[in-house]
Design a protein around this motif. Structure first.
Motif, PDB file in Angstrom:
ATOM      1  N   UNK A  28       0.915  -1.273   0.046  1.00 42.02           N
ATOM      2  CA  UNK A  28      -0.059   0.031  -0.012  1.00 42.02           C
ATOM      3  C   UNK A  28       0.759   1.258   0.272  1.00 42.02           C
ATOM      4  N   UNK A  29       2.026   1.332   0.883  1.00 45.76           N
ATOM      5  CA  UNK A  29       2.904   2.340   0.962  1.00 45.76           C
ATOM      6  C   UNK A  29       3.421   2.643  -0.416  1.00 45.76           C
ATOM      7  N   UNK A  30       3.965   1.569  -0.837  1.00 44.82           N
ATOM      8  CA  UNK A  30       4.772   1.701  -2.234  1.00 44.82           C
ATOM      9  C   UNK A  30       3.709   2.125  -3.448  1.00 44.82           C
ATOM     10  N   UNK A  31       2.775   1.939  -3.158  1.00 46.50           N
ATOM     11  CA  UNK A  31       1.853   2.284  -4.550  1.00 46.50           C
ATOM     12  C   UNK A  31       1.423   3.905  -4.346  1.00 46.50           C
ATOM     13  N   UNK A  32       1.734   4.531  -3.291  1.00 48.99           N
ATOM     14  CA  UNK A  32       1.410   5.862  -3.047  1.00 48.99           C
ATOM     15  C   UNK A  32       2.455   6.679  -3.145  1.00 48.99           C
ATOM     16  N   UNK A  33       2.510   7.987  -3.682  1.00 46.59           N
ATOM     17  CA  UNK A  33       3.663   8.905  -3.752  1.00 46.59           C
ATOM     18  C   UNK A  33       3.847   9.792  -2.628  1.00 46.59           C
ATOM     19  N   UNK A 139      -5.632   5.086   3.930  1.00 48.23           N
ATOM     20  CA  UNK A 139      -5.192   4.241   2.755  1.00 48.23           C
ATOM     21  C   UNK A 139      -5.201   2.795   3.334  1.00 48.23           C
ATOM     22  N   UNK A 140      -5.277   2.467   4.656  1.00 41.24           N
ATOM     23  CA  UNK A 140      -5.507   1.147   5.167  1.00 41.24           C
ATOM     24  C   UNK A 140      -5.975   1.126   6.520  1.00 41.24           C
ATOM     25  N   UNK A 141      -6.875   0.248   6.905  1.00 40.82           N
ATOM     26  CA  UNK A 141      -7.613   0.188   8.155  1.00 40.82           C
ATOM     27  C   UNK A 141      -7.352  -1.443   8.505  1.00 40.82           C
ATOM     28  N   UNK A 142      -6.678  -1.377   9.953  1.00 41.12           N
ATOM     29  CA  UNK A 142      -6.430  -2.782  10.498  1.00 41.12           C
ATOM     30  C   UNK A 142      -7.421  -2.895  11.652  1.00 41.12           C
ATOM     31  N   UNK A 143      -7.996  -4.060  11.638  1.00 35.67           N
ATOM     32  CA  UNK A 143      -9.444  -4.221  12.624  1.00 35.67           C
ATOM     33  C   UNK A 143      -8.990  -5.616  13.079  1.00 35.67           C
ATOM     34  N   UNK A 190     -14.255   3.992   9.556  1.00 36.61           N
ATOM     35  CA  UNK A 190     -13.331   2.901   9.521  1.00 36.61           C
ATOM     36  C   UNK A 190     -13.595   2.263   7.930  1.00 36.61           C
ATOM     37  N   UNK A 191     -14.448   2.544   7.368  1.00 33.78           N
ATOM     38  CA  UNK A 191     -14.954   1.981   5.924  1.00 33.78           C
ATOM     39  C   UNK A 191     -14.277   2.997   4.980  1.00 33.78           C
ATOM     40  N   UNK A 192     -14.034   4.116   5.411  1.00 32.80           N
ATOM     41  CA  UNK A 192     -13.459   5.103   4.408  1.00 32.80           C
ATOM     42  C   UNK A 192     -12.000   5.056   3.865  1.00 32.80           C
ATOM     43  N   UNK A 193     -11.823   3.770   3.248  1.00 33.55           N
ATOM     44  CA  UNK A 193     -10.594   3.115   2.941  1.00 33.55           C
ATOM     45  C   UNK A 193     -10.675   2.431   1.677  1.00 33.55           C
ATOM     46  N   UNK A 194      -9.765   2.226   0.973  1.00 29.76           N
ATOM     47  CA  UNK A 194      -9.621   1.101  -0.223  1.00 29.76           C
ATOM     48  C   UNK A 194      -9.592  -0.338   0.471  1.00 29.76           C
ATOM     49  N   UNK A 220     -18.508  -6.454  13.964  1.00 31.94           N
ATOM     50  CA  UNK A 220     -17.434  -6.776  13.037  1.00 31.94           C
ATOM     51  C   UNK A 220     -17.955  -6.875  11.317  1.00 31.94           C
ATOM     52  N   UNK A 221     -19.235  -7.554  11.238  1.00 30.83           N
ATOM     53  CA  UNK A 221     -19.526  -7.764   9.932  1.00 30.83           C
ATOM     54  C   UNK A 221     -20.204  -6.643   9.159  1.00 30.83           C
ATOM     55  N   UNK A 222     -20.246  -5.677  10.039  1.00 33.02           N
ATOM     56  CA  UNK A 222     -20.620  -4.288   9.365  1.00 33.02           C
ATOM     57  C   UNK A 222     -19.752  -3.570   8.917  1.00 33.02           C
ATOM     58  N   UNK A 223     -18.347  -3.738   9.204  1.00 35.52           N
ATOM     59  CA  UNK A 223     -17.085  -3.037   8.812  1.00 35.52           C
ATOM     60  C   UNK A 223     -16.867  -3.312   7.359  1.00 35.52           C
ATOM     61  N   UNK A 224     -16.939  -2.506   6.512  1.00 34.14           N
ATOM     62  CA  UNK A 224     -16.812  -2.808   5.178  1.00 34.14           C
ATOM     63  C   UNK A 224     -16.027  -1.541   4.260  1.00 34.14           C
ATOM     64  N   UNK A 225     -14.976  -1.760   3.816  1.00 29.18           N
ATOM     65  CA  UNK A 225     -13.950  -1.155   3.070  1.00 29.18           C
ATOM     66  C   UNK A 225     -14.796  -0.641   1.803  1.00 29.18           C
ATOM     67  N   UNK A 226     -14.293   0.439   1.315  1.00 25.50           N
ATOM     68  CA  UNK A 226     -14.885   0.871  -0.229  1.00 25.50           C
ATOM     69  C   UNK A 226     -14.283   0.010  -1.262  1.00 25.50           C
ATOM     70  N   UNK A 227     -13.154  -0.562  -0.919  1.00 28.63           N
ATOM     71  CA  UNK A 227     -12.588  -1.654  -2.014  1.00 28.63           C
ATOM     72  C   UNK A 227     -12.839  -2.946  -1.283  1.00 28.63           C
ATOM     73  N   UNK A 228     -11.365  -3.506  -1.011  1.00 30.14           N
ATOM     74  CA  UNK A 228     -11.335  -4.824  -0.275  1.00 30.14           C
ATOM     75  C   UNK A 228     -11.641  -4.846   1.191  1.00 30.14           C
ATOM     76  N   UNK A 229     -12.344  -5.768   1.805  1.00 27.39           N
ATOM     77  CA  UNK A 229     -12.374  -6.238   3.041  1.00 27.39           C
ATOM     78  C   UNK A 229     -11.881  -7.584   3.191  1.00 27.39           C
ATOM     79  N   UNK A 230     -10.418  -7.819   3.575  1.00 23.46           N
ATOM     80  CA  UNK A 230      -9.839  -9.038   3.776  1.00 23.46           C
ATOM     81  C   UNK A 230      -9.681  -9.488   5.178  1.00 23.46           C
ATOM     82  N   UNK A 231     -10.075 -10.807   5.353  1.00 24.83           N
ATOM     83  CA  UNK A 231      -9.624 -11.573   6.748  1.00 24.83           C
ATOM     84  C   UNK A 231      -8.642 -12.642   6.675  1.00 24.83           C
TER      85      UNK A 231
END
Length: 239
Positions: A28-33, A139-143, A190-194, A220-231
């Motif tokens: 994530x960090x490498x993909x953003x300048x 840019x990233x949310x850890x839960x 929390x969901x305002x992230x890709x 926890x089931x309601x926490x959804x990213x705008x892009x990917x939510x990966x467990x």
């Protein structure tokens, strides 16, 4: 029925979960300048992750000068539990984080005042008072996943889960021990992230995973990213 979320990875153990999360963060960090905002979680698995990030395998792969570290929740007040998530990050990262790049939730005031202060800090970071669907807050949310199904400090059956406007809320009564006041980001923030990464380890997480798989409405089931939510699950949690 599988007690696993739809978008998940099963990894051997907690160390492997932490390593997978570290690799995602580096990518994530490498993909953003520009500046990169990461929202941190508390708990034992994030502790492994933070130590890994600060260790020889990942330390030199991260642009520490561009990283801003925020917190999804925190315990507040005058008890020994207050500030535990901040201390977790500080102890792991040490002097790798330049001044002004770690953004802890205030703990030296009532929860309502701390929530208002942190919301103001997030608005400064974001540069606006309202969330734009086209622009993420982080840019990233850890839960993590609590054994009761909570995430951050959003507990089942509590009114804070239903908040749809505020970015940060006071949580005067936690849903489980320690029963101390807390401050939590809301589901919209929390969901305002890709990308959201759930880090889930240990046999104690099998029950809430099963409840989620059965369709129970848990925070926890309601926490959804705008892009990917990966467990990211270890084998003990996945069953």
């Amino acid at each position: 029925m599988s007690a696993r979320p739809a978008d998940h990875e099963v990894l051997p153990d907690a160390d492997a979960v932490a390593r997978a999360a570290a690799e995602r963060l580096v990518a994530v960090a490498a993909a953003k300048s520009g500046e990169v905002g990461v929202c941190l979680s508390g708990g034992s698995t994030p502790k492994l992750l933070y130590r890994l990030l600060a260790g020889p395998d990942f330390r030199d792969s991260l642009p520490w000068a561009r990283l801003h570290w925020f917190f999804g929740d925190e315990r507040v007040g005058d008890g020994p539990e207050a500030g535990s998530n901040r201390r977790l990050a500080e102890e792991a990262f040490g002097d790798l984080v330049p001044p002004g790049r770690l953004h802890p939730i205030p703990t030296d005031r009532p929860a309502r005042d701390a929530a208002a202060a942190y919301a103001a800090e997030l608005r400064i970071w974001y540069g606006a008072d309202r969330l734009d669907p086209a622009r993420p807050l982080f840019d990233l949310v850890l839960l993590g996943l609590g054994e009761d199904g909570h995430t951050a400090s959003l507990f089942p059956g509590k009114s804070e889960v239903e908040e749809s406007e505020a970015w940060v809320v006071a949580v005067p009564e936690a849903g489980l021990s320690p029963f101390v006041p807390r401050v939590s980001l809301t589901l919209p923030a929390l969901g305002a992230t890709p990308l959201i990464l759930f880090l889930v380890t240990g046999e104690g997480k099998r029950a809430p995973l099963a409840r989620l798989a059965a369709g129970e409405d848990l925070p926890s089931g309601r926490a959804k990213a705008r892009g990917e939510t990966v467990w990211l699950l270890d084998r003990r949690a996945a069953g």
